[in-house]
Design an enzyme around this catalytic site. Structure first.
Site, PDB file in Angstrom:
ATOM      1  N   GLU A 168      68.221 -42.162-134.426  1.00 20.00           N
ATOM      2  CA  GLU A 168      68.090 -41.102-133.330  1.00 20.00           C
ATOM      3  C   GLU A 168      68.342 -41.713-131.886  1.00 20.00           C
ATOM      4  O   GLU A 168      67.617 -42.683-131.480  1.00 20.00           O
ATOM      5  CB  GLU A 168      66.453 -40.541-133.372  1.00 20.00           C
ATOM      6  CG  GLU A 168      66.321 -39.482-132.377  1.00 20.00           C
ATOM      7  CD  GLU A 168      64.925 -38.908-132.691  1.00 20.00           C
ATOM      8  OE1 GLU A 168      64.401 -38.724-133.845  1.00 20.00           O
ATOM      9  OE2 GLU A 168      64.440 -38.240-131.590  1.00 20.00           O
ATOM     10  N   LYS A 228      54.824 -37.152-135.127  1.00 18.01           N
ATOM     11  CA  LYS A 228      56.248 -37.620-135.535  1.00 18.01           C
ATOM     12  C   LYS A 228      56.579 -38.370-134.259  1.00 18.01           C
ATOM     13  O   LYS A 228      57.490 -39.724-134.631  1.00 18.01           O
ATOM     14  CB  LYS A 228      57.036 -36.342-135.685  1.00 18.01           C
ATOM     15  CG  LYS A 228      58.589 -36.446-136.030  1.00 18.01           C
ATOM     16  CD  LYS A 228      59.598 -36.936-135.225  1.00 18.01           C
ATOM     17  CE  LYS A 228      61.070 -36.975-135.824  1.00 18.01           C
ATOM     18  NZ  LYS A 228      62.015 -37.424-135.202  1.00 18.01           N
TER      19      LYS A 228
END
Ligand code: MEV
Length: 438
Positions: A84, A264
């Site tokens: 990411e 998260k």
């Protein structure tokens, strides 16, 4: 031992070979060792073929490092494996803020895992429970005999508990200090060695014998205290940023929908370190979320508060998480990139590794909620996303940054726009007119 320093300003601007040289200088890992371990995505196919079944090849992910990390007074260069964009940069930037307040402070429990033995259809639960507890010493001695190597290394069974989660069930927990191993194999061995004897004492049928991933005897606690001025942005002073971050924390504390996303953000940092060091990230994820839901309502693993520090406003963050990591055994011995990660970290125990992972988790959480409470995350994300789009359009080397800048400026981060920008840079098309402000 730790890194000489984890402060390497402008690291992102230099080339990959220059970065390797800088990390070699900071950690003492030779550049050739780094290159060798990371060749072929860090795992040769022949080695991968020994790990799992039906192997066709390997699947690589970016391997980066989080900088500025200071934990319990020592610097660490921590590896992160993550796909990411912005996660590595964000963790490094938040670690720098934490550093302004002295860095992270962390403590750990002993590396104790839970071995579960289940009895079901138990006819006399109370009598069964009493019989098992009356033979506790015998069972612990059996458990010790099942893992002689671990006992020799100073670990082994440390306690036994009996639980009754339903009226016809008994569950025995053997607590096992696994030292520097993650412990799954050791703990499963103990569960299987004791199963029959536990069933003969407790009555009922012998059910499952396996570790619990809710390893709440193996907790890591990390905190940091950051002076307000280290948190300010171009548009907001530090006090306003603290207010925004505390609000974000309270949102996660009262709303499980937000808590899931908050956590998260923490796991973005933790998983990346766990993967880079060859550890079982599904186990860490399972433990983290089970722990977050322990009260019956899913809650954040880290909370943030405004505090006074030496008479001045500061932000305090605290993270509490169970974590089962290993620095010996399994994947670690044979995975070249995982071995490199441990070498670079220069940690001395599995618990120290868990402290590093948890600190990167707290840094990732801080970076995310600071961005959310100020500019929002899209601005930074889009700039990074633009680089991937530029690559997809065929840009290479210095072109990537140029194409990314052009498509961000044009506010058109699409493959088509990137291809056009590339043609412009290569001189094959005229430069477009700049984006007109509305
Ligand atoms: C994205 O990977 C993580 C965040 O959604 C975390 C958060 O919202 O706190 C930005």
């Amino acid at each position: 031992m730790a890194a000489r320093t984890s402060r390497l300003p402008a690291f992102y601007k230099i080339s990959i070979p220059e970065r390797r040289a800088a990390i070699s200088e900071a950690t003492g890992v030779p550049v050739e060792e780094m290159a060798g371990c990371l060749a072929g995505g860090g795992l040769p196919s022949e080695v991968a073929d020994k790990f799992v079944e039906n192997v066709l090849g390997t699947y690589a992910l970016p391997y980066g490092v989080v900088l500025n990390l200071r934990i319990n007074g020592h610097d660490f260069v921590a590896p992160m494996v993550v796909e990411e964009p912005s996660v590595v940069a964000a963790a490094s930037s938040a670690a720098k803020m934490a550093r302004a307040g002295g860095g992270f402070l962390a403590e750990t429990d002993a590396p104790v895992m839970i071995s579960q033995i289940q009895l079901y259809d138990v006819p006399a639960q109370e009598a069964g429970r009493a019989a098992i507890l009356a033979h506790k010493d015998e069972l612990l001695a059996m458990a010790r005999r099942a893992v002689p190597g671990l006992v020799e290394r100073g670990g082994g069974p440390t306690g036994l508990e009996v639980r009754t989660p339903s009226t016809d069930m008994i569950v025995v927990h053997v607590l096992v200090d696994c030292r520097d191993a993650m412990g799954a194999n050791l703990v499963n061995t103990i569960a299987e060695a004791l199963g029959e004897r536990v069933a003969s004492l407790g009555g009922g049928k012998l059910g499952l014998r396996i570790l619990s991933n809710l390893c709440d005897h193996r907790m890591i606690r990390v905190r940091c205290r950051i002076p307000a001025e280290a948190l300010s942005t171009d548009d907001l002073d530090g006090e306003a940023v603290i207010e925004g971050i505390v609000n974000a924390s309270r949102f996660a504390e009262v709303d499980p929908y937000r808590a899931a996303t908050h956590n998260k953000g923490i796991m973005n940092g933790i998983d990346a370190v766990v993967i880079a060091t060859g550890n079982d990230w599904r186990a860490v994820e399972a433990g983290a979320h089970a722990y977050a839901a322990r009260s019956g309502s899913y809650s954040p693993l880290a909370v943030w508060r405004r505090v006074e520090h030496e008479g001045r406003p500061a932000l305090e963050g605290r993270l509490e998480i169970p974590m089962a990591l290993g620095t010996v055994g399994g994947t670690l011995r044979v995975h070249p990139a995982a071995r490199l990660s441990l070498q670079m970290l220069q940690i001395t125990s599995a618990q120290e590794l868990a402290v590093v992972a948890a600190s990167v988790g707290l840094a990732s959480n801080l970076a995310a909620i600071r961005a959310l409470a100020t500019d929002g995350i899209q601005r930074g994300h889009m700039a990074l996303h633009a680089r991937s789009v530029a690559l997809a359009a065929g840009a290479s080397g210095g072109e990537v940054e140029q194409v990314a800048t052009l498509i961000v400026e044009a506010r058109d981060i699409t493959l088509e726009a990137a291809r056009r920008a590339l043609r412009v840079i290569r001189g094959a098309a005229p430069r477009p007119r700049p984006h007109a402000e509305p």
